[in-house]
Design a protein around this motif. Sequence first.
Motif, short mmCIF file in Angstrom:
data_model
loop_
_atom_site.label_atom_id
_atom_site.label_comp_id
_atom_site.label_asym_id
_atom_site.label_seq_id
_atom_site.Cartn_x
_atom_site.Cartn_y
_atom_site.Cartn_z
N UNK A 9 50.54 37.17 48.49
CA UNK A 9 51.21 38.28 47.97
C UNK A 9 50.05 39.10 46.94
N UNK A 10 49.87 40.16 47.43
CA UNK A 10 48.99 41.11 46.76
C UNK A 10 49.33 41.69 45.54
N UNK A 11 48.63 41.62 44.27
CA UNK A 11 49.11 42.02 42.94
C UNK A 11 48.98 43.44 43.12
N UNK A 12 49.92 44.13 42.62
CA UNK A 12 50.29 45.52 42.19
C UNK A 12 49.78 45.83 40.89
N UNK A 13 48.76 46.39 40.51
CA UNK A 13 48.18 46.62 39.19
C UNK A 13 49.20 47.73 38.59
N UNK A 14 49.39 47.62 37.37
CA UNK A 14 50.46 48.49 36.68
C UNK A 14 49.63 49.05 35.21
N UNK A 15 50.07 50.06 34.94
CA UNK A 15 49.49 50.67 33.73
C UNK A 15 48.13 51.27 33.75
N UNK A 46 55.09 36.48 33.99
CA UNK A 46 53.71 35.95 34.27
C UNK A 46 53.08 37.17 35.37
N UNK A 47 53.84 37.11 36.11
CA UNK A 47 53.53 38.57 37.24
C UNK A 47 53.02 39.91 36.43
N UNK A 48 53.85 39.99 35.69
CA UNK A 48 53.77 41.52 34.94
C UNK A 48 52.53 41.16 33.99
N UNK A 49 52.30 40.30 33.55
CA UNK A 49 51.14 40.31 32.41
C UNK A 49 49.86 40.23 33.27
N UNK A 50 50.05 39.42 34.58
CA UNK A 50 48.52 39.31 35.33
C UNK A 50 48.47 40.88 36.17
#
Length: 181
Positions: free
Chosen positions: A1-7, A96-100
Amino acid sequence: MVAVRVGTEETRLVVLRGNSASGKSSVAAGLRERFGRGLAVVGQDNLRRVVLRERDRPGAANIGLIGLTARYALDAGFHVVVEGILYAEHYGAMLTALRADHRGPTHGYYLDVPFEESLARHTTKPIADDVSEAQLREWFRPRDLLPGGTETVIGADSALRETVDRILHDTGLAHLPEVDR
């Protein structure tokens, strides 16, 4: 799964966790009051109890909704405080996903209040008549920390103002301007 960068690199994400009546909502309100506009408070109780009227269970819809709401606010340029009991077992993977995925600084805090103090504080809350001591005891999980040592533990001896000051300074929010929205 690819991380979706936020902020952005400038947005701050603060996660406040702890047992019922540990002071999470009061700290979040204090952070917002002191910071001003531009700080979103994503409250577990509001999304789980009010919006969805859902029980706190593994895999429940509110878990994703909390994550989506925090991500949306971060992408819109808000600093975000996610607050709630947020049991590690139920919410750990989402947090954990949100932090990452968050591009900016992320800070986690666990308000560590003994059961007896939680019970005393609970009696002052509007829901005190609806939630019994037995229910509070059933919900209570001592030191339910997330894995990886990502949280700063704040004890019951830290007064509200002291806790708010600490978080504002630790996160850098104390030195950032209010966002005019």
